[in-house]
Design a protein around this motif. Structure first.
Motif, PDB file in Angstrom:
ATOM      1  N   LYS A  13     -25.952 -14.851 -39.801  1.00 14.37           N
ATOM      2  CA  LYS A  13     -25.987 -13.960 -40.900  1.00 14.37           C
ATOM      3  C   LYS A  13     -27.395 -13.253 -40.508  1.00 14.37           C
ATOM      4  CE  LYS A  13     -24.163 -16.110 -44.894  1.00 14.37           C
ATOM      5  NZ  LYS A  13     -24.438 -17.092 -46.545  1.00 14.37           N
ATOM      6  N   SER A  14     -28.080 -13.910 -39.863  1.00 12.33           N
ATOM      7  CA  SER A  14     -29.543 -13.044 -39.672  1.00 12.33           C
ATOM      8  C   SER A  14     -29.376 -12.162 -38.209  1.00 12.33           C
ATOM      9  CB  SER A  14     -30.629 -14.317 -39.282  1.00 12.33           C
ATOM     10  OG  SER A  14     -30.292 -15.031 -38.221  1.00 12.33           O
ATOM     11  N   MET A  15     -28.303 -12.501 -37.527  1.00 16.95           N
ATOM     12  CA  MET A  15     -28.141 -11.949 -36.156  1.00 16.95           C
ATOM     13  C   MET A  15     -27.040 -10.594 -36.381  1.00 16.95           C
ATOM     14  SD  MET A  15     -30.057 -13.140 -33.833  1.00 16.95           S
ATOM     15  CE  MET A  15     -30.988 -14.339 -33.389  1.00 16.95           C
ATOM     16  N   SER A  16     -26.070 -10.737 -37.186  1.00 14.86           N
ATOM     17  CA  SER A  16     -25.049  -9.640 -37.412  1.00 14.86           C
ATOM     18  C   SER A  16     -25.283  -8.978 -38.813  1.00 14.86           C
ATOM     19  CB  SER A  16     -23.812 -10.324 -37.317  1.00 14.86           C
ATOM     20  OG  SER A  16     -22.660  -9.186 -37.582  1.00 14.86           O
ATOM     21  N   SER A  17     -24.972  -7.745 -38.742  1.00 16.47           N
ATOM     22  CA  SER A  17     -24.777  -6.895 -40.179  1.00 16.47           C
ATOM     23  C   SER A  17     -23.772  -7.108 -40.755  1.00 16.47           C
ATOM     24  CB  SER A  17     -25.143  -5.550 -39.861  1.00 16.47           C
ATOM     25  OG  SER A  17     -24.277  -4.946 -39.164  1.00 16.47           O
ATOM     26  N   ASN A  18     -22.814  -7.605 -40.203  1.00 12.82           N
ATOM     27  CA  ASN A  18     -21.313  -7.871 -40.837  1.00 12.82           C
ATOM     28  C   ASN A  18     -20.740  -9.046 -40.026  1.00 12.82           C
ATOM     29  OD1 ASN A  18     -18.773  -7.675 -41.888  1.00 12.82           O
ATOM     30  ND2 ASN A  18     -18.371  -5.643 -41.524  1.00 12.82           N
ATOM     31  N   VAL A  19     -21.044 -10.334 -40.524  1.00 14.32           N
ATOM     32  CA  VAL A  19     -20.318 -11.434 -39.763  1.00 14.32           C
ATOM     33  C   VAL A  19     -18.892 -11.409 -40.112  1.00 14.32           C
ATOM     34  CG1 VAL A  19     -20.382 -13.887 -39.823  1.00 14.32           C
ATOM     35  CG2 VAL A  19     -22.554 -12.704 -40.455  1.00 14.32           C
ATOM     36  N   ALA A  20     -18.428 -11.004 -41.019  1.00 14.50           N
ATOM     37  CA  ALA A  20     -16.902 -10.607 -41.290  1.00 14.50           C
ATOM     38  C   ALA A  20     -16.145  -9.954 -40.134  1.00 14.50           C
ATOM     39  CB  ALA A  20     -16.781 -10.357 -42.634  1.00 14.50           C
ATOM     40  N   LYS A  21     -16.952  -9.057 -39.334  1.00 13.66           N
ATOM     41  CA  LYS A  21     -16.386  -8.445 -38.433  1.00 13.66           C
ATOM     42  C   LYS A  21     -16.231  -8.998 -36.996  1.00 13.66           C
ATOM     43  CE  LYS A  21     -16.877  -3.749 -36.731  1.00 13.66           C
ATOM     44  NZ  LYS A  21     -17.798  -2.371 -36.917  1.00 13.66           N
ATOM     45  N   ILE A  22     -16.722 -10.196 -37.056  1.00 15.02           N
ATOM     46  CA  ILE A  22     -16.773 -11.327 -35.644  1.00 15.02           C
ATOM     47  C   ILE A  22     -15.235 -11.698 -35.452  1.00 15.02           C
ATOM     48  CG2 ILE A  22     -17.749 -12.968 -34.345  1.00 15.02           C
ATOM     49  CD1 ILE A  22     -20.360 -12.398 -35.771  1.00 15.02           C
ATOM     50  N   ASN A  23     -14.670 -11.878 -34.708  1.00 10.38           N
ATOM     51  CA  ASN A  23     -13.328 -12.240 -34.269  1.00 10.38           C
ATOM     52  C   ASN A  23     -13.453 -13.915 -34.844  1.00 10.38           C
ATOM     53  OD1 ASN A  23     -10.821 -13.278 -32.905  1.00 10.38           O
ATOM     54  ND2 ASN A  23     -10.389 -11.371 -33.333  1.00 10.38           N
ATOM     55  N   ASP A  24     -12.240 -14.305 -35.448  1.00 11.05           N
ATOM     56  CA  ASP A  24     -12.546 -15.755 -35.777  1.00 11.05           C
ATOM     57  C   ASP A  24     -12.226 -16.605 -34.532  1.00 11.05           C
ATOM     58  OD1 ASP A  24     -12.485 -15.405 -38.436  1.00 11.05           O
ATOM     59  OD2 ASP A  24     -10.422 -15.465 -38.827  1.00 11.05           O
ATOM     60  N   ALA A  25     -11.521 -16.093 -33.409  1.00  7.70           N
ATOM     61  CA  ALA A  25     -11.279 -16.982 -32.103  1.00  7.70           C
ATOM     62  C   ALA A  25     -12.906 -16.961 -31.333  1.00  7.70           C
ATOM     63  CB  ALA A  25     -10.466 -15.987 -31.234  1.00  7.70           C
ATOM     64  N   TYR A  26     -13.503 -15.817 -31.484  1.00  8.96           N
ATOM     65  CA  TYR A  26     -14.875 -16.097 -30.644  1.00  8.96           C
ATOM     66  C   TYR A  26     -15.971 -16.632 -31.695  1.00  8.96           C
ATOM     67  CZ  TYR A  26     -19.318 -14.876 -29.043  1.00  8.96           C
ATOM     68  OH  TYR A  26     -20.675 -14.920 -28.265  1.00  8.96           O
ATOM     69  N   LEU A  27     -16.016 -16.819 -33.037  1.00  9.58           N
ATOM     70  CA  LEU A  27     -16.477 -17.721 -33.856  1.00  9.58           C
ATOM     71  C   LEU A  27     -16.303 -19.085 -33.564  1.00  9.58           C
ATOM     72  CD1 LEU A  27     -16.481 -16.021 -37.257  1.00  9.58           C
ATOM     73  CD2 LEU A  27     -18.470 -16.430 -35.903  1.00  9.58           C
ATOM     74  N   LYS A  28     -15.137 -19.415 -33.316  1.00  8.57           N
ATOM     75  CA  LYS A  28     -14.561 -20.899 -33.000  1.00  8.57           C
ATOM     76  C   LYS A  28     -15.459 -21.311 -31.710  1.00  8.57           C
ATOM     77  CE  LYS A  28     -10.855 -23.985 -32.445  1.00  8.57           C
ATOM     78  NZ  LYS A  28      -9.320 -24.224 -32.372  1.00  8.57           N
ATOM     79  N   GLN A  29     -15.195 -20.431 -30.747  1.00  3.92           N
ATOM     80  CA  GLN A  29     -15.750 -20.635 -29.370  1.00  3.92           C
ATOM     81  C   GLN A  29     -17.164 -20.920 -29.592  1.00  3.92           C
ATOM     82  OE1 GLN A  29     -15.606 -17.708 -26.363  1.00  3.92           O
ATOM     83  NE2 GLN A  29     -16.876 -18.653 -25.152  1.00  3.92           N
ATOM     84  N   TYR A  30     -17.779 -19.960 -30.131  1.00  3.99           N
ATOM     85  CA  TYR A  30     -19.244 -20.004 -30.631  1.00  3.99           C
ATOM     86  C   TYR A  30     -19.931 -21.228 -31.149  1.00  3.99           C
ATOM     87  CZ  TYR A  30     -24.120 -18.275 -31.775  1.00  3.99           C
ATOM     88  OH  TYR A  30     -25.343 -18.377 -31.994  1.00  3.99           O
ATOM     89  N   LYS A  31     -19.072 -21.778 -32.245  1.00  4.27           N
ATOM     90  CA  LYS A  31     -19.395 -22.907 -32.788  1.00  4.27           C
ATOM     91  C   LYS A  31     -19.383 -24.100 -32.103  1.00  4.27           C
ATOM     92  CE  LYS A  31     -18.719 -20.915 -37.351  1.00  4.27           C
ATOM     93  NZ  LYS A  31     -17.529 -21.103 -38.606  1.00  4.27           N
ATOM     94  N   LEU A  32     -18.094 -24.085 -31.242  1.00  5.32           N
ATOM     95  CA  LEU A  32     -17.806 -25.365 -30.250  1.00  5.32           C
ATOM     96  C   LEU A  32     -19.111 -25.211 -29.263  1.00  5.32           C
ATOM     97  CD1 LEU A  32     -14.150 -25.283 -29.812  1.00  5.32           C
ATOM     98  CD2 LEU A  32     -15.660 -27.017 -30.861  1.00  5.32           C
ATOM     99  N   GLY A  33     -19.352 -24.065 -28.958  1.00  5.58           N
ATOM    100  CA  GLY A  33     -20.597 -24.104 -27.775  1.00  5.58           C
ATOM    101  C   GLY A  33     -21.942 -24.361 -28.192  1.00  5.58           C
ATOM    102  N   THR A  34     -22.172 -24.357 -29.682  1.00  4.17           N
ATOM    103  CA  THR A  34     -23.414 -24.740 -30.004  1.00  4.17           C
ATOM    104  C   THR A  34     -23.524 -26.364 -30.164  1.00  4.17           C
ATOM    105  OG1 THR A  34     -22.673 -24.622 -32.362  1.00  4.17           O
ATOM    106  CG2 THR A  34     -23.779 -22.698 -31.332  1.00  4.17           C
ATOM    107  N   GLU A  35     -22.477 -27.037 -30.257  1.00  7.56           N
ATOM    108  CA  GLU A  35     -22.549 -28.434 -30.359  1.00  7.56           C
ATOM    109  C   GLU A  35     -22.473 -29.058 -28.930  1.00  7.56           C
ATOM    110  OE1 GLU A  35     -18.934 -29.131 -32.312  1.00  7.56           O
ATOM    111  OE2 GLU A  35     -19.381 -28.242 -34.288  1.00  7.56           O
TER     112      GLU A  35
END
Length: 312
Positions: free
Chosen positions: A210-232
């Motif tokens: 939320k703090s990094m993007s002005s529109n989180v909904a615009k980020i593709n779900d596939a990338y979001l899934k990868q990003y979240k797995l990466g943080t773990e």
């Protein structure tokens, strides 16, 4: 006549040889990955399907491990090297790669100390060793000159490399570079990120996005899934304290054309970043409207257009 024909055949054969063929075989850490790594690599590959351009994946042996590089674009075109943001991996360029690769040979390098497909085998103890690693990768890619694009922390690393190899870098594009021109300014978003450090991992990721993007909904779900797995995953996010803004004399010593873009709602930068960029010998700074720190996703079409115009 026969020796001449053999020589001609040899020249033609070697001329048609695959320049990076020896780097294309996936290593065992990819083919025989652990369950958690396999899940991340699967998510990484799912994001790569968003690229809309053909690409090759290279696995280049280096002193500190294996560098994963994604290559796209015409083989004889000018080279463009991409350095991604912190924990973002090279797949973060999915909204930009089609535009960049149309008339350029693009090399996206996964930083070896963060989630991605690069593999660390020997520790890297200093920023100097980080830049040495990038130079080793660039040497293996046989890139004598290239344009360099860096986002966030990748922007800071791009400037570090540019200060060391002025002659090789044709131009420099910095997308919301972190700690490069100014210190990160105190803000409400920054405070919220600090507060959520005491929350669940899911809450931390949600607030960070939320703090990094002005529109989180615009980020593709596939990338979001990868990003979240990466943080773990375990991440060697070292040298953050070494990322201090460069001095005016260092920045003004850059002789190549430099383009700096920041978002108007950028948590990492303020408008003074643009003002400083405009004082460089061949510098140009701009603010992208309706964009946060992730401006290459928030306003991909505008950012792509400005990057391509600059590269011309």
């Amino acid at each position: 006549m026969r020796p001449f024909l053999l020589l001609t055949f040899f020249v033609l054969l070697t001329g048609c040889a695959d320049q990076y063929g020896k780097y294309k075989k996936p290593p065992e850490y990819i083919t025989q990955a652990s369950a958690s790594n396999a899940a991340y690599f699967e998510a990484y590959d799912a994001t790569l399907k968003l690229w809309n351009v053909s690409f090759e994946e290279l696995y280049i042996p280096t002193t500190n491990g294996i560098a994963h590089v994604i290559v796209s674009g015409p083989k004889n075109a000018e080279a463009v090297v991409l350095l991604h943001g912190m924990n973002a991996s090279s797949t973060m360029w999915y909204p930009n790669i089609e535009a960049l690769a149309k008339n350029h040979r693009v090399f996206a390098i996964d930083f070896i100390l963060e989630p991605g497909k690069s593999y660390l085998s020997n520790d890297i103890e200093s920023v100097e060793k980080v830049t040495a690693w990038y130079k080793e990768v660039l040497f293996a890619l046989e890139l004598d000159s290239f344009h360099l694009i860096g986002a966030s922390r990748g922007g800071w690393l791009a400037v570090t490399l540019a200060l060391q190899d002025q002659e090789k870098i044709k131009s420099l594009i910095l997308l919301s570079p972190a700690q490069t021109f100014t210190w990160i300014k105190p803000s409400t978003d920054l405070l919220k990120n600090i507060v959520t450090l005491f929350s669940s991992k899911e809450k931390q990721i949600e607030q960070s996005l939320k703090s990094m993007s002005s529109n989180v909904a615009k980020i593709n779900d596939a990338y979001l899934k990868q990003y979240k797995l990466g943080t773990e995953m375990d991440s060697e996010n070292k040298f953050v304290t070494s990322m201090q803004p460069f001095s005016n004399s260092e920045l003004k010593s850059l002789q190549m054309p430099v383009l700096v873009l920041i978002g108007d709602d950028d948590m990492i930068n303020e408008r003074r970043t643009v003002a400083i960029a405009n004082t460089l010998p061949k510098g140009k700074g701009e603010v992208i409207q309706n964009a946060g720190h992730f401006l290459s996703i928030d306003q991909a079409e505008t950012v792509n257009e400005k990057m391509l115009d600059f590269l011309k």
